[in-house]
Design an enzyme around this catalytic site. Sequence first.
Site, PDB file in Angstrom:
ATOM      1  CB  THR A 188      -0.896  -0.009   1.247  1.00 35.05           C
ATOM      2  OG1 THR A 188      -1.703  -1.179   1.193  1.00 35.05           O
ATOM      3  CG2 THR A 188      -1.790   1.211   1.319  1.00 35.05           C
ATOM      4  N   GLY A 193       2.995  -2.770   8.778  1.00 36.47           N
ATOM      5  CA  GLY A 193       3.311  -2.973  10.191  1.00 36.47           C
ATOM      6  C   GLY A 193       4.777  -3.309  10.375  1.00 36.47           C
ATOM      7  CD  GLU A 230      -4.932  -8.550   3.850  1.00 34.89           C
ATOM      8  OE1 GLU A 230      -5.056  -8.976   2.697  1.00 34.89           O
ATOM      9  OE2 GLU A 230      -3.846  -8.308   4.386  1.00 34.89           O
TER      10      GLU A 230
END
Lengths: 669, 669
Positions: free
Chosen positions: A152, A191, A434
């Site tokens: 992303t 993350g 997702e």
Amino acid sequence: MSNTKVNPDLQRERDKCTFNVTELINLIDGGVQKTEERKKQEDMVLSEGIHIEDVPSEYLSHKEKYELAVKKACLLFKVIRKMQEEDNAGMENYRAVLGGKLGSAILQDGSPLTLHYVMFIPTLMGQASVEQQVHWIGRAFDLNIIGTYAQTELGHGTFIRGLETTATYDPSTKEFVLHSPTLTAYKWWPGGLAHTANYCIVMAQLYTKGQCHGIHPFIVQLRDEETHMPLKGIKIGEIGVKLGMNGTNNGFLGFDHVRIPREHMLMKNSKVLEDGTYVNSPSSKLAYGTMMFVRVVLVTDMCNYMAKAVTIAMRYSAVRRQSQPKPNEPEPQILDYLTQQHKLLIGVASVHAFRLNADWLWNMYNNVTAELDAGDLERLPELHALSCCLKAVSTADAAECVERCRLACGGHGYMLASNLPSTYGLTTAACTYEGENTVLLLQTARYLVKAWQQAAGGNALTPTVSYIATVNSGRRLPPWENTIEGIIKGFQRVAAGKIGLCVSNIEKRQNTGLSYEDAWNMTSVQLASASEAHCRAILLYTYYTETEKIVNTVSPALRQVLLQLVDLYVVYWALQRLGDLLRFTSISEKDIDELQRWYEDLLTKLRPNAVGLVDAFDIRDEILRSALGAYDGRVYERLMEAALRSPLNAEPVNSSFHKYLKPFMQGKL
Amino acid sequence: MSNTKVNPDLQRERDKCTFNVTELINLIDGGVQKTEERKKQEDMVLSEGIHIEDVPSEYLSHKEKYELAVKKACLLFKVIRKMQEEDNAGMENYRAVLGGKLGSAILQDGSPLTLHYVMFIPTLMGQASVEQQVHWIGRAFDLNIIGTYAQTELGHGTFIRGLETTATYDPSTKEFVLHSPTLTAYKWWPGGLAHTANYCIVMAQLYTKGQCHGIHPFIVQLRDEETHMPLKGIKIGEIGVKLGMNGTNNGFLGFDHVRIPREHMLMKNSKVLEDGTYVNSPSSKLAYGTMMFVRVVLVTDMCNYMAKAVTIAMRYSAVRRQSQPKPNEPEPQILDYLTQQHKLLIGVASVHAFRLNADWLWNMYNNVTAELDAGDLERLPELHALSCCLKAVSTADAAECVERCRLACGGHGYMLASNLPSTYGLTTAACTYEGENTVLLLQTARYLVKAWQQAAGGNALTPTVSYIATVNSGRRLPPWENTIEGIIKGFQRVAAGKIGLCVSNIEKRQNTGLSYEDAWNMTSVQLASASEAHCRAILLYTYYTETEKIVNTVSPALRQVLLQLVDLYVVYWALQRLGDLLRFTSISEKDIDELQRWYEDLLTKLRPNAVGLVDAFDIRDEILRSALGAYDGRVYERLMEAALRSPLNAEPVNSSFHKYLKPFMQGKL
């Protein structure tokens, strides 16, 4: 669990439960042995005491929260490493501890190491060539390097083709040059990316010989292995505070012409040769596999979050007393109010419904991937369509369920000590990651519209959409049956009816001169609704049929309760969707009256087992982390204990009194 | 606002707006002069720079957040004091700055001084005798003392009669003894109570001469005025971190036989004489006034929160581009997707609907309280019923609207930098405080059931429920009219139909031997739904009729847009409630088809004005506090700027690397 000092109201609930709670625990775990294994694992991990906090982490600053999360993540994975060495269980233990309830007990606000296991290692396994796996996977497993997965970007999420980061091959040095041409090309969200990982898989647009070949994976070193300093050309940091998951260390990442060796492109599928020749992958569809896998796992995660929330709210509702509907009688437990049962019991049923649907989807996933390995791609689109809508509906339903449970606890649900706000934070995040839910519903809708057209052309349909042909076979509406089977058929008719309306509305709009894309867009609110209706039909059908298989294997007392839950779930959704049923079936006002009464009777029948049902989710206090939901029901004592741990309560007078408040009160500020 | 450096997509939106934004701003403010006054006030307060933070407060620890909130609250009230001295405006300015958008710009996470103004001073004015007012109000206004209001207890919220704190009169010393007999009797929640206030109004069960006379207000000193140390017998502290509003300093308070002088009971209404004789109040119903006032104000607050959220999401949706439905065309603005328009435009309409309903309710409140002062209590129950359901529905709708806006911004809506999570925190809190929503809906339901029975008995009904008699006058359903008026009549018929069903179901259950209370409880899910249906009918009717009054005073261009918004709101709700309409009116499938098309056309018509409509809410960037929603649309630049302010980004390598991560990676932890 000892019964000493249990709140007497809660004890009374347990005493009147009609079924054997242990039997249901075992059923949910998948057998007595599985329950034992789970408990053993919980004991092992929790006995380390990593979950115990001097100052509860919610009182810390953002920076302190991260530092605590790193410490806990390292200690947790040390235990897991030990467990692995002891019983050689491989990835299974990672999964159980990481994805399941146990991981979130210790790292309730997310872990900076999760993506290393959930995305970095699996992507290496799925996309690296054998030579590359030899080079990287050992180091990753041993945690000599810590990785994450960067896809992303600041300006691009769900639409992957739009990603802007480039990897341009330079044959003169046999290197790729990674670059972020714009601010919106910065990677954003991964993350562990900000200050934890030193390696990263980067998805970038591959350019070679002046041509773009689309998105491909590259492994990039971000930080020096010794000093952890960011390498040259790597612009990296964290993206800031979020609604939840503040332990995950989400980061941003920009590239200023960063060079990596050619071998750092993951080349299991497509390749770039030394001279810059691009060799296409024979099976690019396989890349869908991981995405679908994650969506299937998500449905199970949602069950865990719902089970947590409903356990907390149900136990609290058995302890909390309020109001006095009858003079001279004590205040009732709020669980005795039908409106409260209405808010909570559907949550219990939803956990079972989604659990059985997740298992069913998991089986289908395994079958389809086995077929894929054998070169059979036929059922891939069906699985894709199912995983999209089930991800969307399960995350949306779970978020609503958790929030309803929180609100059902009144003001106390607003306290972090209830653990309901954090649980909501984790659940609602899944509505977006997702694949954003509306986008996913519309992907399923594409499949449904195709299926409709196939049926209209007289072609056979894959199993999960075969009802589209069946319910449309007769011209007149069949009579309504006020039974579970009848309602499920009704939901199939609703879904088919909505899909049909969409198809006809798209056609009508095309006939007025609109392009297919514009006609699709103008119908997309209805398409999303049709997709959701399809998913509801699947959910009800699967929950019902899978339960029917199970109930013959359990005791009569448990059987009765499990069937009541199915009834509750199906009747609840019928009442929620009366408009659809009235439009697309022959349900009558008398039927509706009966459904309403049926529903109210079911709530009353399930009421005595309400606490037993959440006890059967068997979530230990250390995992539940809730002052309102603990097994002993000492709600008020625990709320006060939690309050007294606030650092603000360590001093009777806060320094701000002398610094600001007193001068202000004396007009001297 | 300058147009330099505005994102070109956003500028294009503004260029194509069909109406004059300033005209709508003035209309919302209540006139050109009111707009000027508001802007002047905003300038004055914001020019002090109190809202500017070195480190954004979301990165601070809980304790630091409180200390910052005290500092800011003191500085803010210093400005307000100055403003008051300058133009002698009295309470009006407090209200505007505190309750409105401006206060939350500076204290976005709540203020520890709010209850001093919103509850402490008003209660003194409403419940203290003249002598007591002379003694206390001056000190409170000058902030020599800081007070709060303690009613809710750890074990008791909405049900006030159940409160446990006792105030027992001791005639020998002419004192009341305040005591918390149990842990659940501890006061819990009052804002500012923990470490800020030194005085408090305490609601307690009054005992004198061995008899309990119910809940009465007492003023109690909590802390020494010089040292701020808690006084003897006062057990006080803060209740801990919450989902939001962590600047409010919510506290707990227990009493260990604390003695206060007799004169500290607020005696405007009931009294205790020196010898302990209790003298009852002649007008105990008047105590309802404040509660209703707060609920009316809440509806306006909800408009502010929704306006904020929808401004942020709409501007972001004009800037954000995604996907590529047509090959070789650029990615569309996400605002061009019908599903996105569906999520956001209803938010704009809801702000106007609730704003006009709030004004209307405010007028009614003023009329009824004027009648009350003249001794006429007749319309009090109607106002009470209305304020209950409008509070419940407006807070629930607002929370849903804010959350929908947040999710419509995808992952970036999860960032605190969007300001959407905090706005949700403030909004959802209102679903619980000032009366839990389900409890409030059931209070309205009691009134509706009574009204139904009055109508059945041929009695006249008060205006807001008169439709119950009207729609039931004919035997056969009248033909459906697919117009705004027709839909509103349909909603009235739905409400009346649902109330009628509830009455008959309660009766049926009583006939089987159930007590009225048990029959009521068994029907309460339906009762809450009937109450909501009543509120929807009111909302639609009032929004429509009040807009009809306004549109004759505005330009044709604005008139068109305002009417489109009413249409959108009414048709949206018709589509949401098709089940109800199908059950209780003669709406047909063809009508539904038309409604769906009407709705989609309205979205398309409103699309060009989408940004203009949120610009007209005229929320300054300093008040909006959102990287996604700023007027200039520099979304990505602002997200990055916000991220770079994270203290974690001040160092390239966090200390946890050396302390935990490196030893862990080397197997040495």
